[in-house]
Enzyme design. Structure first.
Site, mmCIF file in Angstrom:
data_model
loop_
_atom_site.group_PDB
_atom_site.id
_atom_site.type_symbol
_atom_site.label_atom_id
_atom_site.label_comp_id
_atom_site.label_asym_id
_atom_site.label_seq_id
_atom_site.Cartn_x
_atom_site.Cartn_y
_atom_site.Cartn_z
ATOM 1 N N GLU A 170 0.857 -1.460 0.025
ATOM 2 C CA GLU A 170 0.110 -0.029 -0.066
ATOM 3 C C GLU A 170 0.670 1.409 0.111
ATOM 4 O O GLU A 170 0.539 1.999 0.870
ATOM 5 C CB GLU A 170 -0.923 -0.064 1.207
ATOM 6 C CG GLU A 170 -1.844 -1.065 1.282
ATOM 7 C CD GLU A 170 -2.841 -0.920 2.402
ATOM 8 O OE1 GLU A 170 -2.711 -0.356 3.133
ATOM 9 O OE2 GLU A 170 -4.097 -1.758 2.514
ATOM 10 N N GLU A 368 -5.113 -8.823 1.204
ATOM 11 C CA GLU A 368 -5.710 -8.220 2.206
ATOM 12 C C GLU A 368 -7.100 -8.221 1.945
ATOM 13 O O GLU A 368 -7.452 -7.654 0.999
ATOM 14 C CB GLU A 368 -5.270 -7.219 2.954
ATOM 15 C CG GLU A 368 -3.728 -7.230 3.464
ATOM 16 C CD GLU A 368 -3.294 -5.822 4.170
ATOM 17 O OE1 GLU A 368 -4.370 -5.114 4.575
ATOM 18 O OE2 GLU A 368 -2.216 -5.484 4.281
#
Length: 465
Positions: A170, A368
Site C-alpha cells: 500500500e 488483504e
C-alpha cells in the site's frame, strides 16, 4: 460442516493470511533493532495511539513465531505474507547488517517451509528507519539508493528459499498519512512533498525489481496495492469525472506504473496544471518502464464513493486531491457497525475484472481483506471462543465474488485474510481486532483460535465451501 461445496476454488489456490513486522513482532528495541518512525513517533506523542499502546507491545511474534506458525498450519494455511523490518535488519537504514535479525528471519522462513507454508515476503510496510527519515525519508533520493541496497541484501540472504517477493505494501498510504492527512509520521500537509514521496517510492520499487532480475533468483516479484474502487454518485458527467480523478490519485498512481510502466495521463495532467511535478530524470522513467511486476497483491476492504465538488475550495487551504471531488455517503449502504466502514463485497469482483480487462489479466491474489471489530471480547462464549460469525459471513461473501471472477477468467490465485492473529493497527493499536486468532494482551499475549479460524481451516482443506 457438510461438504457439499458450491464454491470450488482451484486446488493450488493460495489460502492464508497476511501481517507486517511492526504490527506483530514486538521486541521493538531488542537484539539490535534500530528505531523506525513508529518507535520514534510513539515515544514523542503516545497520546495519539489508542490506549497508549505502542509498537513494543505488539503481538510478540518475535518470541512466539514457532507456536504461531504451527497454529497457521493447523488453520489450513499453505501461504503466509509477512514483512521484513528494514530497521531490524539494517538498524541505520544503510550500513551494518544486524546478524540477530538475519537469524530471526532465516528461522521464520525455515519454520514456515517446514510446516508446508510458502513465505510471501514484503520489503516495506510503512516502517521507514528513523535514521533515513531524519534525512527526509522518501523525499530524499538517497533513500531510494538505501532501499535498493536493502532489497539486494534481503534477496541475497533469503532469496534461495523465498520465491514470492513484494517491494511495497500500500505505497499510497505513507503518502496520504505522512504528507496529506496527518495519520503517519512525519505528519506533514505538503502536496509537493507528497508527490515526491510517491515518485521515489515507485522508483524504488522498479529498482528493486531490476535488482531482483539481475540476481536471477527464479522467483516472482510484485507489489501490494490497496485498490479501493472509486464509485461515482451518479452517471452525471461531473460525478463520473470526480470518480476518474479519485481513481487516478489513489489507485492508478501506483497501479499503472507497476503494471504498465507509466503514470496515468490524467494524473500527470493535473500535477502539471497545479505546478506539482516531482523532480526526476529521464532514466528514472526508463527504469519504471522496463521493470514492471510479475505478480500483483490486491488489498480490498471498502469502496470509495465520490461526487462532484459541492463548493469552491478555499484558495488559501493547502492543496489536497479532494480539491477535485467530495466524498459521497450513499444512503442505504451496508455497514460494519463495529468499524464504521462500508461493506461492499462486489468491489473485489470489480477490481479483478478491471485487472483482467485493462491490465493484461496480470497474475494477482487478494493479499488483504478483513473485518476490524472493536470490543470483540463481548462475543467470547463460555468456552473462551470468540463467536465471530460476522467475520465468517464477511469472508464468505467476498469469496463468492472472487469465485465469480475466476469463472469469468480472472487470473486471481489466492486469498489472504488480514490478519492471522489480532495485531497492532498503527495509531489504532488494538482497538479493532482482525485476526483468525485472538491475542489477549492482559494474559501475556495468550492465543485463542476464533470460530472463523476453525471455519477457514475447513475451507482451505477443501478449497471451497
Amino acid at each position: 460442516m457438510a461438504h457439499t461445496e458450491q464454491y470450488r476454488f482451484p486446488k493450488d489456490f493460495w489460502w492464508g493470511s497476511s501481517a507486517s513486522a511492526t504490527q506483530m513482532e514486538g521486541a521493538a528495541d531488542r537484539d539490535g533493532k534500530g528505531q523506525n518512525i513508529w518507535d520514534y513517533w510513539f515515544e514523542k506523542e503516545p497520546h495519539r495511539f489508542f490506549d497508549h499502546v505502542g509498537p513494543a507491545d505488539t503481538s510478540q511474534f518475535y518470541d512466539n513465531y514457532k507456536e504461531d506458525i504451527r497454529l497457521m498450519k493447523e488453520l489450513g494455511h499453505n501461504s503466509f505474507r509477512m514483512s521484513i523490518s528494514w530497521s531490524r535488519l539494517i538498524p541505520n537504514g544503510t550500513g551494518e547488517i544486524n546478524d540477530k535479525a538475519a537469524d530471526f528471519y532465516n528461522n521464520v522462513i525455515d519454520e514456515l517451509i517446514a510446516n508446508g507454508i510458502e513465505p510471501f515476503v514484503n520489503l516495506f510496510h510503512f516502517d521507514m528507519p528513523m535514521a533515513l527519515q531524519k534525512i527526509g525519508g522518501w523525499v530524499n533520493r538517497e533513500t531510494v539508493d538505501a532501499y535498493e541496497n536493502y532489497a539486494r541484501t534481503c534477496f541475497r540472504l533469503f532469496g534461495g528459499r523465498v520465491k514470492k517477493w513484494f517491494t511495497h505494501n500500500e505505497p499510497i498510504v505513507p503518502v496520504e498519512g505522512g504528507y496529506l492527512y496527518d495519520f503517519h509520521y512525519p505528519n506533514k500537509v505538503d502536496f509537493k512533498e507528497a508527490v515526491q514521496v510517491g515518485f521515489h517510492t515507485m522508483l524504488s520499487s522498479a529498482r528493486a525489481i531490476q535488482a531482483y532480475r539481475e540476481m536471477k533468483q527464479d522467483g516472482k516479484i510484485g507489489i501490494i496495492l490497496n485498490l479501493t474502487p472509486s464509485y461515482p454518485r451518479s452517471s452525471h458527467p461531473a460525478d463520473v469525472k470526480a470518480g476518474e480523478i479519485a481513481d487516478a490519485f489513489f489507485n492508478r498512481s501506483f497501479l499503472d506504473p507497476s503494471v504498465k510502466g507509466e503514470f496515468p495521463k490524467e494524473l500527470v495532467d493535473i500535477l502539471k496544471h497545479e505546478g506539482f511535478m516531482p523532480d526526476y530524470n529521464a532514466e528514472d522513467l526508463d527504469i519504471i518502464k522496463k521493470n514492471t511486476v510479475d505478480l500483483l497483491g490486491v488489498n480490498y476492504y471498502q469502496p470509495r464513493r465520490v461526487k462532484a465538488k459541492e463548493h469552491l475550495p478555499n484558495p488559501d487551504a493547502p492543496f489536497l486531491p479532494d480539491r477535485y471531488f467530495d466524498p459521497y455517503v450513499m444512503p442505504g449502504r451496508k455497514m460494519n457497525p463495529h468499524r464504521g466502514w462500508e461493506i461492499y463485497e462486489k468491489g473485489v469482483y470489480d477490481i479483478l475484472i478491471n485487472l483482467k480487462e485493462n491490465y493484461g489479466n496480470i497474475e494477482c491474489f487478494i493479499s488483504e481483506n478483513g473485518m476490524g471489530v472493536e470490543g470483540e471480547e463481548r462475543f467470547r462464549d463460555e468456552q473462551g471462543i470468540i463467536q465471530d460469525d460476522y467475520r465468517i459471513e464477511f469472508i464468505k461473501e467476498h469469496l463468492k465474488w472472487i469465485h465469480r471472477a475466476i469463472q469469468e477468467g480472472s487470473n486471481v490465485k489466492g486469498y489472504h485474510l488480514w490478519t492471522f492473529m489480532d495485531n497492532w493497527s498503527w495509531t489504532n493499536a488494538y482497538k479493532n481486532r482482525y485476526g483468525f486468532v485472538s491475542v489477549n494482551l492482559e494474559k501475556d499475549g495468550e492465543r485463542t483460535v476464533k470460530k472463523s479460524g476453525k471455519w477457514f481451516k475447513e475451507v482451505a482443506e477443501h478449497s471451497g465451501f
